[in-house]
Write a protein that holds these residues in place. Structure first.
Motif, PDB file in Angstrom:
ATOM      1  N   GLY A 252       0.827  -1.199   0.000  1.00  0.00           N
ATOM      2  CA  GLY A 252       0.000   0.000   0.000  1.00  0.00           C
ATOM      3  C   GLY A 252       0.858   1.245   0.000  1.00  0.00           C
ATOM      4  O   GLY A 252       2.063   1.201  -0.244  1.00  0.00           O
ATOM      5  N   ILE A 253       0.212   2.370   0.286  1.00  0.00           N
ATOM      6  CA  ILE A 253       0.869   3.685   0.332  1.00  0.00           C
ATOM      7  C   ILE A 253       1.262   4.020   1.759  1.00  0.00           C
ATOM      8  O   ILE A 253       0.535   3.718   2.700  1.00  0.00           O
ATOM      9  CB  ILE A 253      -0.110   4.774  -0.187  1.00  0.00           C
ATOM     10  N   PHE A 254       2.422   4.656   1.907  1.00  0.00           N
ATOM     11  CA  PHE A 254       2.692   5.314   3.173  1.00  0.00           C
ATOM     12  C   PHE A 254       3.481   6.587   2.926  1.00  0.00           C
ATOM     13  O   PHE A 254       3.968   6.846   1.831  1.00  0.00           O
ATOM     14  CB  PHE A 254       3.335   4.391   4.186  1.00  0.00           C
ATOM     15  N   ALA A 255       3.522   7.426   3.964  1.00  0.00           N
ATOM     16  CA  ALA A 255       4.190   8.729   3.876  1.00  0.00           C
ATOM     17  C   ALA A 255       5.299   8.808   4.903  1.00  0.00           C
ATOM     18  O   ALA A 255       5.153   8.325   6.034  1.00  0.00           O
ATOM     19  CB  ALA A 255       3.182   9.858   4.115  1.00  0.00           C
ATOM     20  N   SER A 289      -2.809   9.104  -8.911  1.00  0.00           N
ATOM     21  CA  SER A 289      -2.871   9.725  -7.586  1.00  0.00           C
ATOM     22  C   SER A 289      -2.439   8.741  -6.508  1.00  0.00           C
ATOM     23  O   SER A 289      -2.407   7.518  -6.729  1.00  0.00           O
ATOM     24  CB  SER A 289      -4.290  10.199  -7.285  1.00  0.00           C
ATOM     25  N   GLN A 290      -2.139   9.271  -5.324  1.00  0.00           N
ATOM     26  CA  GLN A 290      -1.789   8.390  -4.210  1.00  0.00           C
ATOM     27  C   GLN A 290      -2.952   7.455  -3.863  1.00  0.00           C
ATOM     28  O   GLN A 290      -2.730   6.317  -3.436  1.00  0.00           O
ATOM     29  CB  GLN A 290      -1.375   9.197  -2.983  1.00  0.00           C
ATOM     30  N   PHE A 291      -4.189   7.905  -4.065  1.00  0.00           N
ATOM     31  CA  PHE A 291      -5.353   7.086  -3.726  1.00  0.00           C
ATOM     32  C   PHE A 291      -5.528   5.938  -4.715  1.00  0.00           C
ATOM     33  O   PHE A 291      -5.819   4.802  -4.319  1.00  0.00           O
ATOM     34  CB  PHE A 291      -6.600   7.974  -3.661  1.00  0.00           C
ATOM     35  N   GLU A 292      -5.348   6.230  -5.997  1.00  0.00           N
ATOM     36  CA  GLU A 292      -5.398   5.156  -6.982  1.00  0.00           C
ATOM     37  C   GLU A 292      -4.248   4.178  -6.765  1.00  0.00           C
ATOM     38  O   GLU A 292      -4.438   2.956  -6.823  1.00  0.00           O
ATOM     39  CB  GLU A 292      -5.336   5.719  -8.409  1.00  0.00           C
ATOM     40  N   GLN A 293      -3.061   4.702  -6.489  1.00  0.00           N
ATOM     41  CA  GLN A 293      -1.907   3.824  -6.298  1.00  0.00           C
ATOM     42  C   GLN A 293      -2.105   2.915  -5.088  1.00  0.00           C
ATOM     43  O   GLN A 293      -1.741   1.731  -5.121  1.00  0.00           O
ATOM     44  CB  GLN A 293      -0.636   4.668  -6.134  1.00  0.00           C
ATOM     45  N   HIS A 294      -2.698   3.467  -4.040  1.00  0.00           N
ATOM     46  CA  HIS A 294      -2.957   2.645  -2.850  1.00  0.00           C
ATOM     47  C   HIS A 294      -3.920   1.508  -3.182  1.00  0.00           C
ATOM     48  O   HIS A 294      -3.667   0.338  -2.826  1.00  0.00           O
ATOM     49  CB  HIS A 294      -3.534   3.517  -1.736  1.00  0.00           C
ATOM     50  N   LEU A 295      -5.000   1.825  -3.876  1.00  0.00           N
ATOM     51  CA  LEU A 295      -5.951   0.776  -4.243  1.00  0.00           C
ATOM     52  C   LEU A 295      -5.334  -0.234  -5.206  1.00  0.00           C
ATOM     53  O   LEU A 295      -5.610  -1.437  -5.119  1.00  0.00           O
ATOM     54  CB  LEU A 295      -7.209   1.400  -4.851  1.00  0.00           C
TER      55      LEU A 295
END
Length: 386
Positions: A252-255, A289-295
């Motif tokens: 997933g995504i993290f910051a 986007s970060q949201f698409e990449q996370h999904l």
């Protein structure tokens, strides 16, 4: 259609909605409030607190994989649910060393990733030999000096739970009110930076550009993408992201939020194991986007292209400045007329000082930082006018 459960129904879950529709993903959220931002875009909702394990079991029965919008969760309860075969991405073991800020500091230090020097404040007042041993093990060769930074070990965000301590008397007063705190050195930085990065189930890592974040009263006010840093600093930051993601086997995504010191040293400030405010620019300024990449990551889809589609972008948070019930439609209409602007409103029913109500991103056709800051000041003059 893949069904993704999201623990948390705030604006981060809301902004997954457009990406989910694009990817043919169904979102089901667990959130306590019927007016929470993501309720309107979810195909189904479990109305319960995010740390309600019984509700998460109900969520699990409705979806294929569960992910997180925030980290205010009960890890022990989630571990028991995971042991029953429920798929969490990121996995619970990846969250475990990150949610407590002291444990996060120790985790990074043990990976030889540079962080500010830190200590458990109670060890400063050690009187027994046992406590003195704790002090020796945790002081990181740091002698207490002021100013220092005191942080809540759990549940701090948007500047909440973070205090600048100017004297021993101030420190003792704060510790009388709350003992679950982390004390660390104050860093006189020249820039605050952030990087959003994703890791897929196969181990592919995809970092977005490093951005500069600018804070006011410890709340992010604006983000400039990309940050004005050299290629060496960018590589150091992306290597840190890769090390952390691979060590945790994170999906997933993290910051990662960082300090760039006056000596050009990079120090990690905090890690957020989720999509993040510093990545909102990506909705309009990046191909993915970060949201698409996370999904994409949590659904085991190929990761997307995270390159920017413009030379520069500035994102300004629209923060509450009064306690009021208003949708600020006139101000939003004025801001939406700025050339190259994209305004995102979170649909929250109440404004209060410091609350994130929305954000606006402006795409620029050059990397002129002065121009970007002029645009930001113009946005803020409109938004905060009385």
């Amino acid at each position: 259609m893949k069904r993704v459960g999201v623990i948390g129904g705030g604006q981060l879950a809301l902004m997954m909605g457009t990406a989910a529709k694009k990817l043919g993903v169904e979102l089901i959220v667990q959130t306590p409030g019927r007016n929470d931002p993501a309720v309107g875009i979810a195909s189904d909702t479990v109305f319960a607190a995010v740390n309600d394990a019984k509700a998460t079991n109900e969520l699990a029965a409705k979806c294929d994989v569960i992910t997180f919008e925030n980290e205010f969760v009960d890890l022990e309860a989630l571990s028991q649910i995971a042991s029953q075969g429920v798929c969490f991405r990121p996995r619970i073991e990846a969250l475990s060393p990150l949610l407590d800020k002291y444990e996060q500091r120790c985790f990074l230090r043990d990976l030889d990733i540079p962080v500010p020097k830190f200590i458990l404040p109670e060890s400063l007042f050690a009187v027994s030999s046992v406590n003195q041993d704790i002090y020796a093990n945790n002081r990181n060769d740091w002698e207490l000096s002021f100013p220092s930074v005191l942080k809540a070990r759990r549940h701090g965000y948007d500047g909440q739970g973070t205090f600048i301590i100017k004297s021993l008397t101030d420190l003792e007063k704060k510790l009388c009110l709350d003992s679950s705190l982390l004390l660390e050195e104050f860093i006189p930085f020249k820039k605050e930076l952030s990087v959003i990065a994703a890791r897929s189930t196969s181990g592919e890592i995809s970092p977005f550009v490093v951005v500069e974040t600018q804070q006011e009263q410890q709340v992010c006010q604006r983000v400039i993408a990309p940050a004005d840093i050299n290629s060496q600093t960018e590589k150091i930051i992306q290597d840190i992201a890769g090390t952390v993601l691979n060590t945790l086997q994170f999906v997933g995504i993290f910051a990662i939020e960082l300090f760039l010191t006056n000596d050009d040293e990079v120090l990690v400030n905090e890690i957020a194991p989720r999509t993040h405010n510093s990545g909102h620019f990506s909705i309009d300024a990046c191909f993915t986007s970060q949201f698409e990449q996370h999904l994409r990551a949590v659904c085991d889809l190929p990761l997307g292209n995270v390159a920017m589609n413009c030379p520069c972008a500035i994102m300004v948070n629209l923060l509450g400045y009064e306690t009021q019930t208003s949708n600020y439609i006139d101000k939003r209409s004025t801001l939406a007329k700025i050339p190259g602007s994209y305004l995102h409103w979170y649909g929250k029913s109440e404004s209060r000082p410091g609350r994130k109500l929305g954000h606006i991103t402006v795409l620029l056709d050059d990397k002129n930082r002065d121009r970007a800051m002029t645009i930001a000041r113009n946005i803020e003059s409109v938004w905060y006018s009385q």
